[in-house]
Design a protein around this motif. Structure first.
Motif, short mmCIF file in Angstrom:
data_model
loop_
_atom_site.label_atom_id
_atom_site.label_comp_id
_atom_site.label_asym_id
_atom_site.label_seq_id
_atom_site.Cartn_x
_atom_site.Cartn_y
_atom_site.Cartn_z
N LYS A 5 -24.34 16.65 -10.17
CA LYS A 5 -23.97 15.68 -11.20
C LYS A 5 -25.02 15.69 -12.30
O LYS A 5 -26.20 15.53 -12.05
CB LYS A 5 -23.87 14.27 -10.56
N TYR A 6 -24.59 15.89 -13.52
CA TYR A 6 -25.49 15.91 -14.65
C TYR A 6 -25.57 14.52 -15.24
O TYR A 6 -24.64 13.74 -15.17
CB TYR A 6 -25.00 16.92 -15.69
N MET A 7 -26.71 14.23 -15.86
CA MET A 7 -26.89 12.92 -16.48
C MET A 7 -25.95 12.77 -17.67
O MET A 7 -25.65 13.73 -18.37
CB MET A 7 -28.34 12.76 -16.94
N SER A 8 -25.52 11.54 -17.87
CA SER A 8 -24.68 11.24 -19.01
C SER A 8 -25.46 11.49 -20.31
O SER A 8 -26.65 11.18 -20.39
CB SER A 8 -24.24 9.77 -18.94
N LYS A 9 -24.80 12.05 -21.29
CA LYS A 9 -25.44 12.36 -22.56
C LYS A 9 -24.83 11.54 -23.69
O LYS A 9 -23.67 11.15 -23.64
CB LYS A 9 -25.23 13.85 -22.88
N LYS A 10 -25.65 11.32 -24.71
CA LYS A 10 -25.16 10.75 -25.97
C LYS A 10 -24.81 11.95 -26.85
O LYS A 10 -25.68 12.76 -27.15
CB LYS A 10 -26.22 9.89 -26.63
N ILE A 11 -23.55 12.03 -27.24
CA ILE A 11 -23.06 13.18 -28.01
C ILE A 11 -22.50 12.69 -29.34
O ILE A 11 -21.65 11.79 -29.37
CB ILE A 11 -21.98 13.94 -27.22
N LEU A 12 -22.97 13.28 -30.43
CA LEU A 12 -22.46 12.98 -31.75
C LEU A 12 -21.59 14.14 -32.21
O LEU A 12 -22.06 15.28 -32.30
CB LEU A 12 -23.60 12.77 -32.75
N VAL A 27 -9.93 18.10 -27.70
CA VAL A 27 -10.19 18.51 -26.32
C VAL A 27 -11.64 18.24 -25.91
O VAL A 27 -11.87 17.61 -24.87
CB VAL A 27 -9.78 19.99 -26.08
N PRO A 28 -12.66 18.65 -26.70
CA PRO A 28 -14.02 18.34 -26.28
C PRO A 28 -14.29 16.84 -26.20
O PRO A 28 -14.95 16.37 -25.26
CB PRO A 28 -14.90 19.00 -27.34
N ARG A 33 -15.75 12.74 -22.64
CA ARG A 33 -15.66 11.32 -22.26
C ARG A 33 -15.23 11.20 -20.80
O ARG A 33 -15.76 10.37 -20.07
CB ARG A 33 -14.69 10.58 -23.19
N GLU A 34 -14.26 12.02 -20.37
CA GLU A 34 -13.83 12.01 -18.97
C GLU A 34 -14.98 12.34 -18.03
O GLU A 34 -15.03 11.84 -16.91
CB GLU A 34 -12.70 13.02 -18.75
N LEU A 35 -15.90 13.17 -18.48
CA LEU A 35 -17.06 13.55 -17.67
C LEU A 35 -18.15 12.48 -17.68
O LEU A 35 -19.18 12.64 -17.03
CB LEU A 35 -17.63 14.89 -18.16
N ASP A 172 -11.72 29.40 -25.85
CA ASP A 172 -13.00 29.32 -25.15
C ASP A 172 -13.44 27.89 -24.85
O ASP A 172 -14.60 27.66 -24.49
CB ASP A 172 -14.10 30.01 -25.98
N LEU A 173 -12.56 26.93 -25.00
CA LEU A 173 -12.97 25.53 -24.86
C LEU A 173 -13.49 25.18 -23.47
O LEU A 173 -14.45 24.42 -23.35
CB LEU A 173 -11.82 24.59 -25.24
N ALA A 174 -12.91 25.73 -22.41
CA ALA A 174 -13.37 25.38 -21.06
C ALA A 174 -14.84 25.75 -20.84
O ALA A 174 -15.64 24.89 -20.45
CB ALA A 174 -12.47 26.01 -19.99
N PRO A 175 -15.26 27.00 -21.11
CA PRO A 175 -16.68 27.31 -20.93
C PRO A 175 -17.59 26.60 -21.94
O PRO A 175 -18.73 26.27 -21.64
CB PRO A 175 -16.77 28.83 -21.07
N PHE A 176 -17.08 26.34 -23.14
CA PHE A 176 -17.84 25.61 -24.17
C PHE A 176 -18.15 24.20 -23.68
O PHE A 176 -19.30 23.76 -23.72
CB PHE A 176 -17.01 25.59 -25.46
N ILE A 177 -17.14 23.50 -23.20
CA ILE A 177 -17.33 22.13 -22.71
C ILE A 177 -18.24 22.13 -21.48
O ILE A 177 -19.10 21.26 -21.35
CB ILE A 177 -15.96 21.48 -22.42
N GLU A 178 -18.06 23.09 -20.59
CA GLU A 178 -18.91 23.18 -19.41
C GLU A 178 -20.37 23.37 -19.80
O GLU A 178 -21.27 22.74 -19.22
CB GLU A 178 -18.46 24.32 -18.50
N ALA A 179 -20.64 24.22 -20.79
CA ALA A 179 -22.02 24.45 -21.23
C ALA A 179 -22.61 23.19 -21.85
O ALA A 179 -23.80 22.89 -21.63
CB ALA A 179 -22.06 25.61 -22.21
N ILE A 180 -21.81 22.43 -22.58
CA ILE A 180 -22.30 21.16 -23.16
C ILE A 180 -22.61 20.17 -22.03
O ILE A 180 -23.65 19.51 -22.03
CB ILE A 180 -21.27 20.58 -24.14
#
Length: 183
Positions: A5-12, A27-28, A33-35, A172-180
């Protein structure tokens, strides 16, 4: 073995109000947000984002959380730039977008950009020596700015003391979101 489990991030998420590729914004934002991440979406003028599909067909109008200037002094773990040719071309000319990009990188924090959005890195002076990917038509511009372009679904680069996550297109959205999520 359970997923770490990764820590929640603040994303702008920074977009202009027109010409953003719908899936590269919606999608991102939805998945992050779901994560469990705190995602804030802004435009330079605070107007909703008129999204497009395939850079030409108008789609939904996406609501935002305010204008970029109101968020310039806040710190975010990740700054996300969605693509879309018109969006990216306008973002790279906006002084506030460039300022927030420079601030994010200068603080050693993560920037994520997909499709045409890496164009903005050129105008912010942040492309040199970075390993990245983008939509194919942006390749020569990035290489001319001193970046090392790779044809991969997601490229993560820690060069110059800040993390850059890039992807080529909506496919490429799935690996992009996973990397974020894992940044």
């Amino acid at each position: 073995m359970p997923k770490e489990k990764y820590m929640s991030k603040k994303i702008l998420v920074v977009s202009t109000d027109f010409g953003t590729e719908k899936d590269e914004l919606v999608v991102p934002v939805d998945k992050l947000r779901e994560l469990g991440h705190e995602v804030t979406v802004v435009t330079p003028n605070g107007k909703p984002v008129q999204t497009v599909v395939g850079d030409k067909d108008w789609d939904l109008e996406f609501p935002v959380d305010g204008d970029l200037a109101s968020h310039l002094n806040n710190d975010y773990d990740v700054l996300l730039l969605p693509g879309g040719t018109v969006n990216a071309d306008n973002a790279r000319l906006d002084d506030d977008v460039l300022a927030v990009l420079k601030k994010q990188a200068g603080a050693g924090r993560t920037v994520a950009a997909i499709c045409h959005a890496p164009w903005t890195l050129i105008d912010a002076g942040l492309a040199r020596d970075k390993n990245l990917t983008s939509y194919i038509s942006v390749r020569i511009d990035l290489e001319n700015a001193g970046a090392n372009w790779h044809d991969v679904p997601v490229q993560v680069c820690d060069t110059a003391g800040w993390k850059l996550i890039t992807s080529r297109n909506p496919g490429d959205l799935a690996p992009f979101i996973e990397a974020i999520d894992q940044a």
